[in-house]
Design an enzyme around this catalytic site. Structure first.
Site, PDB file in Angstrom:
ATOM      1  N   LYS A  33     -10.007  -0.583 -11.735  1.00 25.88           N
ATOM      2  CA  LYS A  33     -11.281  -0.465 -11.011  1.00 25.88           C
ATOM      3  C   LYS A  33     -11.801   0.978 -11.064  1.00 25.88           C
ATOM      4  O   LYS A  33     -12.969   1.205 -11.347  1.00 25.88           O
ATOM      5  CB  LYS A  33     -11.109  -0.879  -9.536  1.00 25.88           C
ATOM      6  CG  LYS A  33     -10.642  -2.311  -9.339  1.00 25.88           C
ATOM      7  CD  LYS A  33     -10.609  -2.690  -7.874  1.00 25.88           C
ATOM      8  CE  LYS A  33      -9.563  -1.940  -7.046  1.00 25.88           C
ATOM      9  NZ  LYS A  33      -8.159  -2.281  -7.367  1.00 25.88           N
ATOM     10  N   ARG A 148       0.690   5.321 -14.045  1.00 21.97           N
ATOM     11  CA  ARG A 148      -0.560   6.054 -13.750  1.00 21.97           C
ATOM     12  C   ARG A 148      -0.277   7.484 -13.297  1.00 21.97           C
ATOM     13  O   ARG A 148       0.615   7.747 -12.509  1.00 21.97           O
ATOM     14  CB  ARG A 148      -1.318   5.315 -12.649  1.00 21.97           C
ATOM     15  CG  ARG A 148      -2.573   6.025 -12.191  1.00 21.97           C
ATOM     16  CD  ARG A 148      -3.560   5.108 -11.540  1.00 21.97           C
ATOM     17  NE  ARG A 148      -3.031   4.337 -10.430  1.00 21.97           N
ATOM     18  CZ  ARG A 148      -3.685   3.328  -9.853  1.00 21.97           C
ATOM     19  NH1 ARG A 148      -4.848   2.947 -10.317  1.00 21.97           N
ATOM     20  NH2 ARG A 148      -3.144   2.695  -8.837  1.00 21.97           N
ATOM     21  N   ARG A 181       0.396   9.144  -7.571  1.00 25.85           N
ATOM     22  CA  ARG A 181       0.115   8.728  -6.194  1.00 25.85           C
ATOM     23  C   ARG A 181       1.387   8.243  -5.515  1.00 25.85           C
ATOM     24  O   ARG A 181       2.214   7.586  -6.140  1.00 25.85           O
ATOM     25  CB  ARG A 181      -0.912   7.592  -6.211  1.00 25.85           C
ATOM     26  CG  ARG A 181      -2.330   8.066  -6.301  1.00 25.85           C
ATOM     27  CD  ARG A 181      -3.297   6.950  -6.563  1.00 25.85           C
ATOM     28  NE  ARG A 181      -3.089   5.768  -5.742  1.00 25.85           N
ATOM     29  CZ  ARG A 181      -3.911   4.719  -5.747  1.00 25.85           C
ATOM     30  NH1 ARG A 181      -4.973   4.709  -6.529  1.00 25.85           N
ATOM     31  NH2 ARG A 181      -3.667   3.674  -4.981  1.00 25.85           N
TER      32      ARG A 181
HETATM   33  P1  AMP Z   1      -6.743   2.064  -3.972  1.00 22.67           P
HETATM   34  O1  AMP Z   1      -6.929   3.504  -4.334  1.00 22.67           O
HETATM   35  O2  AMP Z   1      -8.015   1.272  -4.048  1.00 22.67           O
HETATM   36  O3  AMP Z   1      -5.613   1.414  -4.740  1.00 22.67           O
HETATM   37  O4  AMP Z   1      -6.309   2.034  -2.426  1.00 22.67           O
HETATM   38  C1  AMP Z   1      -5.124   2.678  -1.989  1.00 22.67           C
HETATM   39  C2  AMP Z   1      -4.789   2.211  -0.584  1.00 22.67           C
HETATM   40  O5  AMP Z   1      -5.844   2.574   0.315  1.00 22.67           O
HETATM   41  C3  AMP Z   1      -4.637   0.717  -0.417  1.00 22.67           C
HETATM   42  O6  AMP Z   1      -3.340   0.259  -0.774  1.00 22.67           O
HETATM   43  C4  AMP Z   1      -4.909   0.577   1.086  1.00 22.67           C
HETATM   44  O7  AMP Z   1      -3.807   0.996   1.853  1.00 22.67           O
HETATM   45  C5  AMP Z   1      -6.024   1.580   1.302  1.00 22.67           C
HETATM   46  N1  AMP Z   1      -7.355   0.970   1.091  1.00 22.67           N
HETATM   47  C6  AMP Z   1      -8.237   1.241   0.094  1.00 22.67           C
HETATM   48  N2  AMP Z   1      -9.349   0.508   0.218  1.00 22.67           N
HETATM   49  C7  AMP Z   1      -9.173  -0.257   1.329  1.00 22.67           C
HETATM   50  C8  AMP Z   1      -9.958  -1.246   1.970  1.00 22.67           C
HETATM   51  N3  AMP Z   1     -11.157  -1.617   1.484  1.00 22.67           N
HETATM   52  N4  AMP Z   1      -9.449  -1.827   3.081  1.00 22.67           N
HETATM   53  C9  AMP Z   1      -8.252  -1.475   3.574  1.00 22.67           C
HETATM   54  N5  AMP Z   1      -7.450  -0.572   3.010  1.00 22.67           N
HETATM   55  C10 AMP Z   1      -7.901   0.053   1.900  1.00 22.67           C
END
Ligand code: AMP
Length: 238
Positions: A33, A148, A181
């Protein structure tokens, strides 16, 4: 260049309202994404709004939200809807979102989707949302997530298996040491996948049911996936 991309260029040149409108990028962790959002930003000139990035920025800055989110993210669980919705509401007030935006990683739950739909319904001049889900199979996701690496300066995303930097562990652009990360480990990935299946898969079905949905095959080159997303958006904006 596609007719849609041409139209976006023309819209920009003439100052007319640009066309992409609100785009939602959905997909499991590691589906690409963030990588795709960055491609679309280059193409369409609308901002990427990554809730993961916004949350990580809050963690880094030690805000109250960041202090709450840190542990939750570290476990691979989802941050409460009310906190994420509020964070998105603030970001959507920025003027750069006027012609559209790419929401990357939001909505991730049905209540978040309901909140966003309700908000968009009040903005009569806004184009309807288009949701695009990037599909990648489980083993590939695991490889992408554990491989990653990110540049802490320019946020470029690499993968040690499929898209390595020229010099091991060093960003091609910035020369900065790449970082991994904290939640990109196999153990946390499994929890993130559980959260995805339980909470986010229904969001995909929600937008599919609304007929404002496209799925693209994410197991291709970055350029081919981006072209698939552009084609899908173009189809739905006709
Ligand atoms: P990402 O970078 O999109 O993989 O998000 C990393 C982490 O941030 C996820 O595993 C969640 O803990 C939190 N997170 C990101 N976006 C959301 C969302 N829309 N709702 C809830 N938690 C989120």
């Amino acid at each position: 260049m596609s007719s849609f991309t041409n139209a976006v260029e023309t819209g920009r040149a003439t100052g007319r309202k640009a066309l992409p409108g609100p785009i939602l990028l959905l997909g499991a962790p590691g589906a690409g994404k963030g990588t795709q959002a960055k491609e679309l930003v280059k193409l369409w000139g609308i901002p990427q709004i990554s809730t993961g990035d916004l949350l990580r920025a809050n963690v880094a800055q030690g805000t109250e939200l960041g202090r709450t989110a840190k542990e939750i993210m570290g476990r691979g669980e989802l941050v409460p809807d009310s906190l994420v919705n509020e964070m998105v509401a603030v970001r959507l007030q920025q003027p750069d979102t006027a012609n559209g935006y790419i929401l990357d990683g939001f909505p991730r739950t049905l209540p978040q989707a309901g909140w966003l739909d309700g908000r968009l319904a009040t903005q009569t001049q806004a184009l309807p949302v288009i949701a695009v889900s990037i599909h990648v199979d489980y083993n590939q996701l695991l490889r992408r997530v554990t491989g990653r690496r990110n540049c802490p300066v320019c946020q470029a995303i690499y993968n040690v298996y499929v898209n390595p930097p020229k010099r091991d562990g060093i960003c091609d652009v910035e020369g900065a040491a790449l970082v991994q990360r904290a939640d990109d480990t196999e153990k946390v990935f499994e929890e993130r996948m559980r959260a995805y299946e339980a909470m986010t898969a229904p969001v995909v079905e929600h937008y599919r049911d609304l007929g404002r949905f496209a799925e693209v095959d994410g197991d291709r080159s970055i350029g081919a996936i981006a072209a698939g997303i552009v084609a899908a958006v173009e189809r739905m904006r006709e």
